[in-house]
Design a protein around this motif. Structure first.
Motif, PDB file in Angstrom:
ATOM      1  N   PHE B 104      63.050  63.242  26.852  1.00 48.74           N
ATOM      2  CA  PHE B 104      62.205  64.290  26.241  1.00 48.74           C
ATOM      3  C   PHE B 104      62.497  64.433  24.755  1.00 48.74           C
ATOM      4  O   PHE B 104      61.623  64.822  23.983  1.00 48.74           O
ATOM      5  N   THR B 105      63.732  64.110  24.353  1.00 47.80           N
ATOM      6  CA  THR B 105      64.053  64.177  22.927  1.00 47.80           C
ATOM      7  C   THR B 105      63.267  63.125  22.151  1.00 47.80           C
ATOM      8  O   THR B 105      62.644  63.425  21.128  1.00 47.80           O
ATOM      9  N   THR B 106      63.271  61.882  22.651  1.00 49.31           N
ATOM     10  CA  THR B 106      62.567  60.837  21.909  1.00 49.31           C
ATOM     11  C   THR B 106      61.056  61.060  21.996  1.00 49.31           C
ATOM     12  O   THR B 106      60.343  60.791  21.042  1.00 49.31           O
ATOM     13  N   HIS B 107      60.575  61.573  23.138  1.00 49.50           N
ATOM     14  CA  HIS B 107      59.134  61.847  23.254  1.00 49.50           C
ATOM     15  C   HIS B 107      58.676  62.776  22.132  1.00 49.50           C
ATOM     16  O   HIS B 107      57.735  62.479  21.401  1.00 49.50           O
ATOM     17  N   GLY B 108      59.364  63.901  21.985  1.00 50.45           N
ATOM     18  CA  GLY B 108      58.958  64.886  20.978  1.00 50.45           C
ATOM     19  C   GLY B 108      59.096  64.352  19.571  1.00 50.45           C
ATOM     20  O   GLY B 108      58.181  64.455  18.747  1.00 50.45           O
ATOM     21  N   THR B 109      60.250  63.755  19.279  1.00 50.96           N
ATOM     22  CA  THR B 109      60.507  63.293  17.921  1.00 50.96           C
ATOM     23  C   THR B 109      59.503  62.207  17.524  1.00 50.96           C
ATOM     24  O   THR B 109      58.935  62.235  16.434  1.00 50.96           O
ATOM     25  N   ILE B 110      59.296  61.254  18.435  1.00 47.34           N
ATOM     26  CA  ILE B 110      58.397  60.142  18.106  1.00 47.34           C
ATOM     27  C   ILE B 110      56.968  60.642  17.952  1.00 47.34           C
ATOM     28  O   ILE B 110      56.270  60.288  16.998  1.00 47.34           O
ATOM     29  N   TRP B 171      63.943  67.550  20.445  1.00 45.74           N
ATOM     30  CA  TRP B 171      63.462  67.163  19.111  1.00 45.74           C
ATOM     31  C   TRP B 171      63.817  68.230  18.085  1.00 45.74           C
ATOM     32  O   TRP B 171      63.850  67.972  16.898  1.00 45.74           O
ATOM     33  N   THR B 172      64.121  69.446  18.565  1.00 45.57           N
ATOM     34  CA  THR B 172      64.537  70.517  17.656  1.00 45.57           C
ATOM     35  C   THR B 172      66.009  70.400  17.298  1.00 45.57           C
ATOM     36  O   THR B 172      66.453  71.023  16.354  1.00 45.57           O
ATOM     37  N   SER B 173      66.766  69.656  18.111  1.00 39.62           N
ATOM     38  CA  SER B 173      68.154  69.312  17.783  1.00 39.62           C
ATOM     39  C   SER B 173      68.996  70.531  17.396  1.00 39.62           C
ATOM     40  O   SER B 173      69.741  70.501  16.417  1.00 39.62           O
ATOM     41  N   ALA B 175      71.741  73.179  16.771  1.00 37.77           N
ATOM     42  CA  ALA B 175      73.191  73.286  16.777  1.00 37.77           C
ATOM     43  C   ALA B 175      73.520  74.521  17.628  1.00 37.77           C
ATOM     44  O   ALA B 175      72.718  75.446  17.689  1.00 37.77           O
ATOM     45  N   PRO B 176      74.664  74.576  18.289  1.00 36.35           N
ATOM     46  CA  PRO B 176      75.740  73.574  18.277  1.00 36.35           C
ATOM     47  C   PRO B 176      75.564  72.474  19.329  1.00 36.35           C
ATOM     48  O   PRO B 176      76.399  71.590  19.377  1.00 36.35           O
ATOM     49  N   ILE B 177      74.476  72.509  20.085  1.00 34.27           N
ATOM     50  CA  ILE B 177      74.339  71.513  21.137  1.00 34.27           C
ATOM     51  C   ILE B 177      74.201  70.110  20.548  1.00 34.27           C
ATOM     52  O   ILE B 177      74.553  69.117  21.183  1.00 34.27           O
ATOM     53  N   ALA B 178      73.703  70.013  19.313  1.00 38.37           N
ATOM     54  CA  ALA B 178      73.592  68.704  18.664  1.00 38.37           C
ATOM     55  C   ALA B 178      74.790  68.421  17.766  1.00 38.37           C
ATOM     56  O   ALA B 178      74.832  67.407  17.087  1.00 38.37           O
ATOM     57  N   GLY B 179      75.748  69.328  17.744  1.00 35.69           N
ATOM     58  CA  GLY B 179      76.915  69.150  16.878  1.00 35.69           C
ATOM     59  C   GLY B 179      77.886  68.128  17.455  1.00 35.69           C
ATOM     60  O   GLY B 179      77.704  67.630  18.556  1.00 35.69           O
ATOM     61  N   PRO B 180      78.918  67.810  16.677  1.00 34.81           N
ATOM     62  CA  PRO B 180      79.824  66.722  17.082  1.00 34.81           C
ATOM     63  C   PRO B 180      80.600  67.034  18.350  1.00 34.81           C
ATOM     64  O   PRO B 180      80.967  66.130  19.079  1.00 34.81           O
ATOM     65  N   PHE B 181      80.864  68.313  18.621  1.00 34.68           N
ATOM     66  CA  PHE B 181      81.691  68.596  19.789  1.00 34.68           C
ATOM     67  C   PHE B 181      80.922  68.433  21.094  1.00 34.68           C
ATOM     68  O   PHE B 181      81.390  67.797  22.033  1.00 34.68           O
TER      69      PHE B 181
END
Lengths: 284, 659
Positions: B104-110, B171-173, B175-181
């Motif tokens: 779903f991430t790539t679907h939205g972003t693309i 696709w909204t990425s 934070a913090p779920i998209a963060g390094p941890f």
């Protein structure tokens, strides 16, 4: 033929009724079980009605234009290729939408302000709802008890959910009782809800928080005041106290089933030390 | 030996994840070999390099944008179909949560950044210079840079699927779920860096078209005589210039968090995760209008052309474009009413959001009344434009319902929201670019797309679209939230989801029929020798199809709105064909040279990006050095133009039957 047609009809009726039975009865947002959800439903219905005015107007005009002015041989409809505009018409379709928006924004603002206050005058019950990646922990500061992945509330009393998070953001959503609010790390939030009747309602996290997010479902069990008091008493006397091992398990990334504790460990501030330690080493 | 190869395979190519990855690997290798083989067999390498890879011609760049957008539509559409396959029935375990999150991430972003954006920018490239009577854009070299940066950004994003793993935080990425941890690994790095590279190209496009439209219009074309599509691109360019730098900064900050251990968005050390949501949507909401306003422009052109009538309320159309652009920067908080900003803030943003309905409504009524007392011709292009009105209306009005903050507490992040934004983005942007594709295809290639097949594609796609997304409004109200990889039975969601999946398959079929239409047209071209197959109104239809390299042998003089229509319908005389090119007015034409550098610099950006994604600085830094060398050399390039002689222009015009 007759048989076929009859059969089709019964298939259709069956299909529709299954949809209705399985569907409409289960459209939770349209079947509110508490004052907050009811108030939100009023707004939804009102806005839907206003929007239907626009739908009817546009669809009617759309159909009219397509039927009347389609190009066909020997068409007798009026053709004015140089027509530029019409001030009166353009004013109408600017002003009418503004009126519709005014009709919607007034109740919107009223409700927005109303929902930050308790939904009724009863004594509120404070429950701290903490999302900790992939589980919900409900702490009852007044009672000193904690439940995990389910929550028991007294019916007909305002509940003040204080939302907090360990780790990623989530959103506490119990559609039968009312709309959602985010739980965020380091930011205490408040959500007022209330159940009209004893019963069991489904709640879940509405904000994506990683692999185990789907499993952040919980039951909300509303009990009559006496049953609620009895339940609290029972938890206090029979449930185990939270141990350090439980605490570690709950704050780690994991999916757990329901749990009950007669005593819980208070986090030291919004973040605890283990979180700091984890954050110190990002890319390793 | 074999063991260590397999270890590397598992580490970088995820060979341990099973047949889906192996199939993709095999397909990518086979397709690449096929393309290389075909080009070699047909001896087309030089042609590819000279005519396409190094071109600075806006028409060819536009075509390349659209080809890339089609490829990305296929990729994003496959992601969508995989999502629908997973959700078709309750308790499905076709995909794991990890894989579903990636899909779903790539679907939205693309779909947003690598399909909608390039499709729109492709149409801008093809139509705008022709509509304003210009010979190219203001900065043709920069235009090629924009395209190749987008292209290699998209390529970088796509290879994540087979090298290292796709991003999986939506696709909204956030934070913090998209963060390094919470999201270690390279997936999110791919998101950040490929969007960054493509974003540079988009900012350049914004600047390029703003300057082109402001400075390069033909004599007589005042701002208030510009075609509506050009107006929409002008306004879009301004939005791009204001909005995209915010994305650049936001992506850079999260990149610092992930690569260098900064704490802009982390939970600890004073980071502010909520800041991500704010910054992302300060770009993200205007972004929605960046992809919708040019589509509005297409509808204005198409509805007017096929009603054979002037656009109704031209001035109001312009004013409403400007109003939407301004308001688009004042509504970002409506993406997170549930973040507890307080009653006053939520009330303000409810109101600002609802206000957008007013200028949008003005446009809808103006399109309706453009048909009033017209002669409506139902071409495929017109069908897409007409279908836009009722479908977009449903999306727009549910948008007004979502704008009411307390009601939004019940809709937020549910399938009601998913239904809403697919209704506006598909019925708005996708219908718009399809309409534009059928409309400008003759100008691009000198032949019409087959109308019969095109109408089949339209009906299949449009009906399936409603089947896919209408039930989502209901499951949303039943409590189904977005991004759930599976759901239990017994909630009544199953039947709706099954209908949605069938609808999605239908949309896939519609897309296939449209691609077939293109293939069929290439095999059985229906040549258009007039250059004006639709009885067009604007200047692009006044020149031969496909347009010659220099577009206009003689720059036209503009006397009003719908310049070409006015030439065909002079006031004093009977309407008739426009006079051919006046030979005495032909002068040598000054054109930019091709350049290999935009391609090479973008390859270097790709390599550098790949290095930074894997934190291989030995690769990333040399890549950036090559970029710097390319920029340096460009600064000292003086001889980058040539002249086309009058004889050559005359030959071309005679061949096109204009002289």
């Amino acid at each position: 033929m007759q048989f076929l047609r009859k059969r089709w009809r019964s298939v259709l009726i069956f299909a529709l009724s299954t949809l209705m039975l399985s569907g409409c009865g289960k459209i939770v947002v349209l079947n509110p079980q508490g004052p907050v959800a009811t108030e939100e439903l009023h707004l939804i219905t009102w806005s839907f009605g206003l929007m239907m005015i626009v739908v009817v107007a546009v669809f009617a005009l759309f159909a009219f234009m397509l039927i009347k002015y389609r190009a066909k041989k020997g068409s007798k409809s009026d053709y004015q290729p140089e027509q530029e505009g019409n001030r009166l018409l353009e004013t109408v379709w600017t002003v009418v939408p503004i009126l519709i928006i005014i009709a919607l924004i007034i109740p919107t603002i009223k409700t927005t302000y109303a929902l930050v206050k308790p939904p009724s005058t009863g004594t509120p019950v404070v429950i701290k709802a903490v999302s900790a990646n992939w589980k919900w922990m409900f702490q009852y500061p007044g009672q000193g008890i904690e439940t995990v992945n389910y929550v028991v509330i007294p019916a007909n009393r305002p509940i003040e959910f204080q939302l907090d998070a360990i780790g990623p953001m989530n959103s506490l959503w119990i559609p039968a009782l009312g709309g959602q609010e985010y739980s965020m790390p380091g930011m205490l939030m408040r959500l007022w809800l209330q159940a009209d009747h004893p019963g069991t309602y489904v709640g879940r996290s509405a904000n994506f928080s990683g692999r185990g997010f789907v499993h952040m479902v919980f039951n909300v069990i509303a009990k009559s005041p006496s049953d609620y008091a009895a339940w609290v008493q029972k938890v206090k006397t029979t449930a185990p106290a939270m141990t350090m091992a439980d605490y570690q398990k709950l704050t780690a990334q994991s999916v757990v089933s329901t749990m009950t504790f007669s005593h819980y460990i208070q986090f030291s501030g919004p973040r605890n030390n283990s979180m700091n330690a984890m954050y110190m080493a990002p890319n390793s | 030996m074999l063991h260590s190869i397999l270890q590397i395979g598992d580490k970088y190519f995820m060979w341990n994840e099973g047949p889906m990855i192996w199939t993709s690997d095999a397909l990518i290798v086979l397709t690449s070999l096929g393309i290389v083989g075909l080009l070699t067999y047909l001896k087309r390498w030089k042609w590819l390099w000279d005519e396409w890879l190094t071109t600075v011609d806006h028409k060819k760049i536009g075509i390349m944008y659209i080809i890339a957008a089609f490829a990305m539509f296929f990729r994003g559409g496959m992601d969508g179909l995989i999502i629908r396959a997973q959700l078709a029935i309750p308790n499905n375990h076709f995909l794991t949560a990890e894989h579903y999150d990636q899909v779903f991430t790539t679907h939205g972003t693309i779909m947003i950044l690598f399909m909608a954006m390039p499709f729109i920018i492709g149409l801008m490239n093809i139509a705008v210079p022709l509509q304003i009577g210009a010979r190219d854009v203001a900065f043709p070299y920069l235009n090629a840079m924009s395209f190749w940066l987008f292209f290699f950004g998209a390529l970088l994003f796509n290879i994540s699927f087979v090298i290292g793993g796709s991003p999986d935080a939506g696709w909204t990425s956030y934070a913090p779920i998209a963060g390094p941890f919470y999201d270690p690994g390279v997936g999110e790095n791919y998101y950040l860096i490929s969007l960054q590279i493509a974003g540079i190209g988009t900012i350049a496009t914004g600047i390029n078209f703003l300057v082109t439209i402001l400075k390069m219009r033909a004599p007589g074309m005042t701002l208030m005589r510009m075609p509506m599509f050009t107006w929409s691109v002008l306004i879009t360019s301004v939005i791009i210039i204001f909005a995209f730098p915010v994305l650049t900064v936001t992506l850079a900050l999260l990149m610092f968090d992930r690569l260098f251990g900064a704490h802009f968005f982390s939970v600890t050390h004073g980071g502010l995760p909520m800041m991500w949501a704010n910054l992302f949507w300060i770009w993200g909401h205007p972004e929605v209008y960046i992809v919708i306003l040019p589509a509005f422009g297409v509808f204005s052109e198409v509805v007017s052309t096929f009603s054979h009538k002037r656009l109704f309320g031209y001035k109001a159309m312009v004013v409403s474009l400007v109003a939407i652009a301004i308001l688009s920067f004042t509504t970002w908080v409506h993406h997170f009413f549930t973040m507890g900003a307080g009653a006053s803030v939520n009330s303000f943003f409810s109101f600002s959001t609802m206000l957008i309905a007013v200028p949008t409504g003005v446009k809808i009524f103006n399109w309706l009344f453009t048909m009033y007392k017209g002669r409506i011709e139902f071409t495929t292009s017109m069908l897409w434009a007409l279908a836009f009105i009722p479908n977009f209306l449903i999306g727009g009005l549910t948008g007004v319902m979502l704008a009411s903050a307390p009601a939004d507490y019940q809709y937020h992040n549910s399938y009601f929201l998913v239904a809403h934004f697919h209704y506006v983005l598909i019925a708005g942007t996708v219908f718009g670019v399809f309409s534009g594709l059928y409309y400008w295809w003759p100008k691009m290639f000198g032949q019409k797309l087959n109308e019969r097949i095109g109408k089949w594609a339209f009906w299949i796609f449009m009906i399936s679209f409603n089947m896919t997304f209408m039930p989502m409004y209901f499951v949303g109200l039943m409590g189904m939230t977005r991004r759930m990889y599976t759901y239990p039975a017994g909630l009544g969601w199953g039947p709706f989801n099954l209908i949605e999946t069938i609808g999605a398959l239908g949309m896939g079929l519609g897309f296939v029929v449209m691609v077939f239409d293109i293939a069929y047209t290439i095999r059985h071209p229906e040549k258009d020798l007039t250059g004006d197959p639709w009885d067009g109104r604007t200047l692009e239809w006044s020149i031969p199809s496909p347009a010659p390299e220099y577009n206009f042998a003689v720059i036209p003089e503009v006397k009003g709105i719908d310049a070409y229509w006015m030439m065909k319908h002079p006031k004093e005389q009977e309407p008739g064909p426009v006079k051919a090119v006046d030979k005495s007015k032909i002068r040598p034409i000054h054109m930019p040279n091709n350049s290999y550098r935009p391609f090479i610099i973008s390859v270097a950006f790709f390599v550098a990006g790949f290095g930074f994604i894997w934190q291989w600085y030995w690769l990333g830094i040399p890549g950036l050095i090559v970029v710097a060398i390319g920029l340096f050399l460009r600064s000292f390039e003086y001889n980058d133009e040539h002249f086309i002689s009058t004889e050559e222009i005359e030959r071309t015009e005679i061949a096109a039957g204009r002289l």
